[in-house]
Design a protein around this motif. Structure first.
Motif, PDB file in Angstrom:
ATOM      1  N   ASP A   1       8.493  -5.081   1.301  1.00 28.68           N
ATOM      2  CA  ASP A   1       8.828  -3.645   0.643  1.00 28.68           C
ATOM      3  C   ASP A   1       9.302  -2.574   1.556  1.00 28.68           C
ATOM      4  OD1 ASP A   1       7.927  -4.841  -1.863  1.00 28.68           O
ATOM      5  OD2 ASP A   1       6.035  -3.782  -1.792  1.00 28.68           O
ATOM      6  N   TYR A   2       8.751  -2.362   2.694  1.00 24.80           N
ATOM      7  CA  TYR A   2       9.045  -1.333   3.615  1.00 24.80           C
ATOM      8  C   TYR A   2      10.417  -1.560   4.193  1.00 24.80           C
ATOM      9  CZ  TYR A   2       8.458   2.336   7.291  1.00 24.80           C
ATOM     10  OH  TYR A   2       8.677   3.283   8.133  1.00 24.80           O
TER      11      TYR A   2
ATOM     12  N   TRP B   1      -0.637 -10.116   0.368  1.00 21.96           N
ATOM     13  CA  TRP B   1      -0.450  -8.606   0.069  1.00 21.96           C
ATOM     14  C   TRP B   1       0.485  -7.981   1.339  1.00 21.96           C
ATOM     15  CZ3 TRP B   1      -2.383  -4.023   2.251  1.00 21.96           C
ATOM     16  CH2 TRP B   1      -2.309  -2.941   1.664  1.00 21.96           C
TER      17      TRP B   1
ATOM     18  N   GLU C   1       3.878  -8.930   1.341  1.00 24.83           N
ATOM     19  CA  GLU C   1       4.645  -8.126   0.511  1.00 24.83           C
ATOM     20  C   GLU C   1       5.133  -6.674   0.818  1.00 24.83           C
ATOM     21  OE1 GLU C   1       2.425  -8.387  -3.355  1.00 24.83           O
ATOM     22  OE2 GLU C   1       2.919 -10.600  -3.432  1.00 24.83           O
ATOM     23  N   LYS C   2       3.853  -5.951   1.383  1.00 25.44           N
ATOM     24  CA  LYS C   2       4.183  -4.424   1.873  1.00 25.44           C
ATOM     25  C   LYS C   2       5.172  -4.393   2.832  1.00 25.44           C
ATOM     26  CE  LYS C   2       1.347  -2.772  -0.898  1.00 25.44           C
ATOM     27  NZ  LYS C   2       2.189  -1.943  -2.048  1.00 25.44           N
TER      28      LYS C   2
END
Length: 50
Positions: free
Chosen positions: A34-35, A27, A30-31
Motif C-alpha cells: 500500500d505504501y 498484514w 499488505e501495508k
C-alpha cells in the motif's frame, strides 16, 4: 517511539489480526505494498533521476 510502546502496539495489532484470521506478516506485507503504491510517483521520479 519507545521500544516498549512499539512492542505493545505490535502485540495489540497481532491480537486483532488473529481474531480476523490474518497473520501479522501478511498484514505487514499488505501495508508495504500500500505504501509503495501510494508513493509510486515519488519512487518513479527518484528512479528516473539516476
Amino acid at each position: 517511539m519507545s521500544k516498549v510502546r512499539e512492542s505493545k502496539n505490535k502485540v495489540l495489532v497481532e491480537a486483532l489480526l488473529k481474531q480476523k484470521g490474518k497473520s501479522y506478516d501478511e498484514w505487514l506485507e499488505e501495508k508495504h505494498i500500500d505504501y509503495i503504491m501510494e508513493n509510486a510517483d515519488t519512487l518513479l521520479s527518484a528512479l528516473k533521476k539516476e
